[in-house]
Design a protein around this motif. Structure first.
Motif, short mmCIF file in Angstrom:
data_model
loop_
_atom_site.label_atom_id
_atom_site.label_comp_id
_atom_site.label_asym_id
_atom_site.label_seq_id
_atom_site.Cartn_x
_atom_site.Cartn_y
_atom_site.Cartn_z
N ARG A 25 34.14 0.78 -9.48
CA ARG A 25 33.12 -0.22 -9.20
C ARG A 25 32.33 0.19 -7.97
N ALA A 26 31.04 -0.05 -8.02
CA ALA A 26 30.17 0.34 -6.91
C ALA A 26 28.99 -0.61 -6.82
N VAL A 27 28.31 -0.55 -5.69
CA VAL A 27 27.11 -1.34 -5.48
C VAL A 27 25.98 -0.38 -5.13
N ARG A 28 24.90 -0.48 -5.88
CA ARG A 28 23.71 0.32 -5.57
C ARG A 28 22.69 -0.57 -4.88
N LEU A 29 22.25 -0.16 -3.70
CA LEU A 29 21.25 -0.89 -2.95
C LEU A 29 19.92 -0.16 -3.08
N VAL A 30 18.95 -0.82 -3.69
CA VAL A 30 17.65 -0.19 -3.93
C VAL A 30 16.56 -1.04 -3.29
N PRO A 31 15.48 -0.42 -2.83
CA PRO A 31 14.40 -1.17 -2.18
C PRO A 31 13.82 -2.23 -3.12
N ARG A 32 13.56 -3.40 -2.60
CA ARG A 32 12.93 -4.46 -3.41
C ARG A 32 11.49 -4.09 -3.75
N GLU A 33 10.84 -3.35 -2.84
CA GLU A 33 9.49 -2.85 -3.10
C GLU A 33 9.56 -1.33 -3.05
#
Length: 217
Positions: A147-155
């Protein structure tokens, strides 16, 4: 230049989980209604890891960093908003918003205020930690079956950066953090995480009597 890049990204990656999830707790409640299931699950996974880290109080992390065919190892100790980091002959002490960077090879000490380093998360880790979920969206995903979390720019137009936090599900701790940008990717592997019972290492000028002092504050 390589060591500077390593340290900057170590500060971002190694500490990002702690502060990212601190904001996720404050932002959930009613906002969850408009979020996708993967985003809700991602934030909750970050919160679970935060709970385990906070339960330790002051804690030490031993880590390894890999990027562009190079590798480095180090450790950091966290106590609230202050921390100490040591990697490849460089020590970083952060106390009360002031950063002391000690470079053994150059025999110099650089002092700066974290809040003055800039507005992006590369040059100012503190700013990135405290506002990351405002600018980034968390998405639960799988990395090599974990399991992992990917953090991507909202813009997306504002940033090419992304952060992936891989969880050790059994320990409910982060095990790997991958920081990617237009300059390439850096992988931080958290080899061990444990409670730190001793006082947090603090900068002491007398330990480096013959080092040149450069103060940018």
């Amino acid at each position: 230049m390589f060591m500077k890049k390593i340290l900057r990204c170590a500060l971002i990656c190694a500490c990002a989980v702690i502060c990212v999830v601190g904001n996720s707790s404050a932002q959930q409640s009613g906002e969850e209604v408009s979020k996708q299931p993967s985003e809700i699950a991602g934030e909750r996974l970050l919160q679970a890891m935060e709970s385990e880290l906070l339960a330790l109080g002051c804690y030490e992390v031993k880590f390894g960093i890999e990027t562009d065919g190079y590798s480095a190892a180090g450790r950091y100790v966290v106590a609230g908003k202050d921390f100490y980091l040591s990697a490849e002959g460089v020590e970083v002490y952060v106390t009360g918003g002031v950063k002391y960077e000690v470079n053994a090879a150059k025999r110099e000490i650089t002092i700066d205020g974290i809040e003055s380093l800039g507005s992006d998360i590369v040059s100012n880790p503190t700013r990135g930690f405290t506002t990351l979920l405002k600018d980034y969206r968390a998405e639960e995903t799988l990395v090599d079956g974990c399991r992992a979390v990917r953090l991507v720019p909202r813009e997306a137009a504002l940033s090419s950066e992304s952060i992936v936090v891989v969880a050790d599900t059994a320990a409910r701790m982060p095990s790997k953090i991958v920081y990617a940008s237009s300059e390439g990717a850096i992988t931080v592997r958290l080899k061990s995480v444990g409670a730190w019972r001793d006082p947090l290492p603090r900068f002491e000028r007398e330990k480096y009597p013959d080092y040149e002092l450069i103060d940018f504050r």
